[in-house]
Design a protein around this motif. Structure first.
Motif, mmCIF file in Angstrom:
data_model
loop_
_atom_site.group_PDB
_atom_site.id
_atom_site.type_symbol
_atom_site.label_atom_id
_atom_site.label_comp_id
_atom_site.label_asym_id
_atom_site.label_seq_id
_atom_site.Cartn_x
_atom_site.Cartn_y
_atom_site.Cartn_z
ATOM 1 N N LYS A 109 -46.851 8.518 -73.268
ATOM 2 C CA LYS A 109 -47.917 7.909 -72.477
ATOM 3 C C LYS A 109 -47.658 8.077 -70.988
ATOM 4 O O LYS A 109 -48.585 8.255 -70.202
ATOM 5 N N HIS A 149 -54.098 14.607 -69.128
ATOM 6 C CA HIS A 149 -54.114 14.931 -70.545
ATOM 7 C C HIS A 149 -53.804 16.404 -70.818
ATOM 8 O O HIS A 149 -53.359 16.744 -71.914
ATOM 9 N N PHE A 176 -57.282 13.949 -77.888
ATOM 10 C CA PHE A 176 -57.316 15.348 -77.449
ATOM 11 C C PHE A 176 -58.090 16.241 -78.427
ATOM 12 O O PHE A 176 -57.725 17.375 -78.678
ATOM 13 N N GLY A 216 -50.274 16.494 -71.471
ATOM 14 C CA GLY A 216 -50.005 15.972 -72.804
ATOM 15 C C GLY A 216 -50.318 17.005 -73.878
ATOM 16 O O GLY A 216 -49.555 17.176 -74.841
ATOM 17 N N ASP A 217 -51.450 17.733 -73.697
ATOM 18 C CA ASP A 217 -51.797 18.776 -74.671
ATOM 19 C C ASP A 217 -50.729 19.863 -74.708
ATOM 20 O O ASP A 217 -50.350 20.356 -75.779
ATOM 21 N N ASN A 231 -48.899 11.464 -69.926
ATOM 22 C CA ASN A 231 -50.367 11.475 -69.831
ATOM 23 C C ASN A 231 -50.845 10.785 -68.570
ATOM 24 O O ASN A 231 -51.734 11.266 -67.871
ATOM 25 N N ASP A 232 -50.243 9.623 -68.285
ATOM 26 C CA ASP A 232 -50.708 8.839 -67.147
ATOM 27 C C ASP A 232 -50.386 9.498 -65.821
ATOM 28 O O ASP A 232 -51.167 9.418 -64.868
ATOM 29 N N SER A 275 -58.814 4.960 -70.787
ATOM 30 C CA SER A 275 -57.740 5.548 -69.970
ATOM 31 C C SER A 275 -58.289 6.513 -68.932
ATOM 32 O O SER A 275 -57.646 6.760 -67.909
ATOM 33 N N TYR A 276 -59.482 7.059 -69.171
ATOM 34 C CA TYR A 276 -60.107 7.958 -68.194
ATOM 35 C C TYR A 276 -60.968 7.192 -67.195
ATOM 36 O O TYR A 276 -61.325 7.722 -66.143
ATOM 37 N N ASP A 321 -49.403 11.465 -80.675
ATOM 38 C CA ASP A 321 -48.120 12.154 -80.557
ATOM 39 C C ASP A 321 -47.263 11.929 -81.794
ATOM 40 O O ASP A 321 -46.037 12.043 -81.750
#
Length: 915
Positions: A539, A547, A831, A550-551, A542-543, A850-851, A577
């Motif tokens: 996380k 993203h 994702f 993260g991908d 991602n933050d 989150s977005y 994940d």
């Protein structure tokens, strides 16, 4: 025709006269032959009579027996007195031995030997005792008669008389008017009267001076005398016919008798008659033609007008043609007049038909151009084939997708276009049956091989045409290019079992493989290891980096797993994940070694994104089959407990599940939650709070989302984040889904006065898309007209939608066909690919909070929301933003085109009145 008849008459007349002439010639030839024969017979008879007389008075018998020459000399004196009266040239007397005994007009020479022919004749007379005749030619020809001389009843000698045949020839001339000639063989050819070409000489011939050169001239043109007798010969203005008779037919002599007739009069008569016939026919023809021309003058003029008018009709000049046909040159109502009137009458319907044909032709041409344009622009393959499977024509689409030109395709065998490995015996036999007429229609699928080596999936429909089709076309083949559909289906099939981001198996396929592993373990008493892990601090990545980072990390982990696992191992991404591995025939020690090596590899390969370096590690839980569970839920729950044990020990570690005190505590906790959830379901202590969803433009409340809570016996509420995990682990999540659907159905149907204004969003778990139990009450209410589809909207997470895509799509489309709507919740958190989700019947997309939370400060989040909004609107999907906490965020979402907003700024979740 008249000329032909006249000419034929003249020719027939000529041949008739010629035939009559030849017939007369045959009669003349037979007559001349008989006359020659008669002359020779008379001459021979006369000589025999004279010989008999002379033999009786000449004392030949006594002379021969006594060899008395005195009597013979006295007889010779008598012969001299009568020589000219008797026309005898020579007298000879032979003894029985055929030797000359005495000869008149010469000195006797008894020892003289005769010639072969004479000697043979004399001997034959002695033997047969009868007279014979013989023609002999030396310098000239003589006719000799040989008679036996008898004495006392026996033959004592032979007496011969010889006479020149000149008198015979002259006599023939006087009797017949024809010239007579005798030709004898002459190999030397030195005589003045020789005919070298025929190897003969003239022994006797009337009009010798005239006819001898004639015969020599004829010999130059004919092979022999017999050949010469077949034609009429011209000589010095006269025409002669030659008849030939072998001399041996008359006398014992070799040669030919020629009878030469002057036929000038007959030939002239025939030619004159032929000429007169031709002249008469010509005059008759001329007279007839002049008369016919006079009689046909007017009809011909009318025919000419008709002939000029008919081409005008053919060319479409109908007015000019009628003017020509209307003019009459004769008052007679004859066939030509009737024909002209008929043509004039027919010109009107012909003109009408021509106009109709022109109009129809124009229509057909337009239709043809339309059809041709349709064939060329239609996105289908259209081919024509011969009965041998050779391609004759192809439309533009074939050329476009295959890369072959029209020339390349002409004559190419149809099977050569199909991938060879896909041509089975069944397809080949079916095509052969179509080509040879045993089948009228054939449909099949095949891979089309293009010129550049690419392949296209085509559905073919072949139809056999009529046998008498022009240009040899026997089969019409229409192919539909379904490459995109097949690839999409293959993609769908692949996505139903795979995670689109990493390419690993998804949760659905992993569960299938795990169930299969349990069956194998039970059947073969084998062991297997389950590795369950998630990424540490995922996380945070991602933050801080978005993203995309993260991908990238998820794909890196997936690639590492693909490189490390065995062929028999099964690696899957369960969502977010979270990853899992099934390792058949593996020991606990081997599983621990693999987990530690995996963590070591991840640690040694940090991820660098946007100038930032992230250390990667995973917390890995391990459970063994069958030691740690005999059913899937049990072993997965134990692996999950082991994973949390690994996290508790400091992350980046692996932990093998064991039934120690701490684990038992976790199991006990799960058991307690299971009991609490079951009690809440039974006592209906699962309640719902409703949070409004407003339209950004105007801020009008449109929907409400029902959010589940668990109410304890003391009335306190428990958040879903605390108990839903255990509901999932204990298998009670399906009952919760059914409870939520049934509760909201009752709300909007039975407690309308308490229900919020607007449709209600009902949250469903991922299990709802693999289990249809919750749809039973829904369809029943709809069937009983208690519920309308627009009253409920069902929310599912994106990870749940793609976990088992095929089943999820089937269930969603089934309900969508009834009018129900679906929303994708927390979009962006898993994702998932939007291009993947657009195949589902989704009407709303809810962007994960989150977005939205950092929208004002994070340009990447703004770009993501803008892109998702644009894509959604392009697919007729409305966008809802979650987690809106302030005015600025709401305004910013409005600027980005987001349709609706949900969050504490719009309204907090509230219980219904009376709850």
């Amino acid at each position: 025709m008249i000329v032909g008849i006249g000419g034929a008459f003249a020719i027939l007349n000529y041949f008739y006269l010629e035939y009559q002439f030849q017939e007369q010639r045959q009669l003349d030839r037979r007559l001349l032959s008989r006359q020659v024969q008669d002359l020779l017979d008379r001459s021979t008879t006369r000589l025999q009579q004279i010989g008999s007389l002379l033999a009786s008075v000449g004392g030949f018998a006594s002379a021969l027996t006594g060899e008395n020459y005195a009597g013979l000399r006295q007889a010779a004196n008598v012969f001299n007195d009568f020589q000219y009266d008797l026309d005898i040239e020579r007298l000879e007397l032979f003894k029985p031995n055929a030797r000359l005994f005495w000869q008149w007009r010469g000195t006797p020479t008894p020892a003289q030997v005769l010639g072969p022919e004479e000697q043979a004749t004399v001997i034959q007379v002695f033997r047969e005792e009868k007279p014979l005749s013989l023609l002999l030619c030396a310098q000239h020809c003589t006719l000799s008669v040989y008679q036996p001389v008898l004495s006392q009843g026996r033959v004592v000698g032979v007496f011969s008389l010889s006479q020149s045949i000149a008198q015979l020839v002259v006599e023939h001339r006087s009797l017949t008017g024809s010239d007579l000639g005798i030709l004898l063989a002459d190999d030397a050819g030195q005589n003045a009267y020789s005919i070298p070409k025929w190897s003969m000489r003239i022994a006797a011939l009337t009009h010798l001076d005239l006819l001898a050169p004639f015969l020599k001239n004829v010999s130059e043109q004919s092979q022999d005398a017999v050949t010469a007798s077949e034609d009429i010969h011209s000589w010095k203005g006269r025409y002669y016919a030659i008849d030939v008779m072998p001399l041996k037919d008359l006398l014992q002599a070799e040669g030919s008798v020629l009878m030469i007739s002057d036929v000038t009069a007959q030939v002239s008569h025939i030619r004159r008659a032929a000429r007169d016939g031709i002249l008469l026919s010509g005059l008759s023809l001329l007279t007839a033609e002049l008369l016919l021309l006079f009689l046909m003058r007017l009809p011909i003029r009318q025919l000419r007008r008709l002939a000029d008018a008919l081409p005008m009709l053919a060319q479409g000049a109908y007015t000019e043609a009628r003017q020509q046909l209307a003019h009459r040159t004769s008052s007679l109502n004859d066939e030509i007049t009737i024909l002209s009137a008929t043509a004039l009458t027919l010109s009107h319907p012909v003109e009408e038909q021509a106009l109709a044909i022109t109009h129809k032709t124009t229509e057909l041409a337009a239709e043809r151009d339309f059809v041709q344009g349709l064939l060329d622009t239609a996105q289908v393959i259209i081919l024509t084939q011969t009965s041998q499977g050779r391609i004759l024509t192809a439309n533009d689409f074939v050329i476009q997708i295959t890369g072959y030109s029209q020339t390349d395709l002409n004559g190419k065998h149809f099977l050569s276009l199909i991938l060879e490995s896909k041509v089975g015996d069944d397809l080949e036999q079916a095509l052969l049956g179509l080509w040879n007429g045993q089948r009228k229609r054939l449909q099949h699928e095949a891979e089309l091989l293009c010129r550049d080596g690419t392949r296209r999936f085509v559905v073919w429909v072949h139809t056999r045409l009529h046998e008498n089709n022009p240009d040899g076309i026997a089969i019409l083949s229409v192919g539909l290019d379904v490459t995109d559909r097949v690839e999409a289906e293959n993609r769908m099939i692949w996505l139903a079992n795979h995670d689109p981001l990493t390419g690993l198996y998804n949760r659905h396929r992993f569960q299938q493989e795990l169930e299969r592993q349990f069956l194998e373990a039970d059947r073969d008493s084998t062991r297997a290891a389950i590795l369950l892990f998630d990424l540490d601090h995922f996380k945070d990545i991602n933050d801080t980096s978005g993203h995309l980072a993260g991908d990238a990390l998820l794909r890196k982990i997936a690639q590492e797993l693909k490189n490390r696992v065995r062929k028999t191992d099964i690696a899957a991404r369960l969502g977010g994940d979270e990853f899992a591995i099934v390792m058949p025939n593996q020991t606990a020690e081997g599983a621990l070694a693999f987990a530690n090596l995996l963590n070591q590899r991840l640690t040694e390969q940090p991820l660098k994104i946007q100038q930032k370096i992230f250390r990667i590690s995973a917390s890995i839980g391990i459970a063994m089959i069958p030691e740690h569970g005999t059913v899937m839920d049990e072993v997965m729950a134990n692996a999950d407990l082991a994973m949390y044990q690994a996290k508790d020990r400091g992350r980046g570690r692996a932990h093998l599940f064991s039934y120690d005190d701490q684990s038992k505590q976790r199991i006990s906790e799960r058991t307690l939650w299971k009991q609490a959830i079951q009690e809440a379901l039974t006592a209906r202590r699962l309640v719902f709070h409703y949070q409004p969803i407003a339209i950004i433009d105007g801020r009008k409340i449109r929907f409400f989302e029902s959010l589940i809570r668990l109410k304890r016996a003391d009335g306190s509420l428990i958040s879903p984040s605390e108990f839903l995990e255990f509901a999932q682990l204990t298998g009670l999540i399906n009952e919760i889904d059914r409870y939520a659907v049934e509760a909201n159905i009752r709300l909007v149907t039975e407690f309308v006065e308490r229900a919020p204004a607007g449709a209600v969003h009902v949250n469903l778990s991922g299990s709802a898309l693999t289990n249809r139990d919750w749809t039973v009450a829904l369809k029943s209410a709809l069937k009983n007209n208690l519920l309308t589809p627009d009253q409920l909207i069902f929310e599912i997470t994106e990870t749940a939608a793609i976990a088992d895509f095929g089943t999820a799509k089937e269930i969603m489309e089934d309900l969508a066909s009834l009018g129900f709507r679906f929303a994708i919740d927390d979009f962006g958190a898993g994702f998932a690919s939007f291009s993947y989700l657009r195949h589902l019947p989704v009407k709303f997309v809810k962007i994960d909070k989150s977005y939205v939370t950092n929208l004002m400060d994070n340009p990447q989040d703004r770009a993501f929301i803008s892109a998702i909004t644009t894509l959604a609107h392009g697919n007729d999907i409305e966008v809802i933003a979650e987690g809106v906490e302030n005015e600025a965020t709401l305004l910013a979402l409005g600027e980005l085109g987001v349709d609706m907003a949900q969050g504490y700024f719009i309204g907090s979740p509230q219980p219904l009145i009376g709850d």
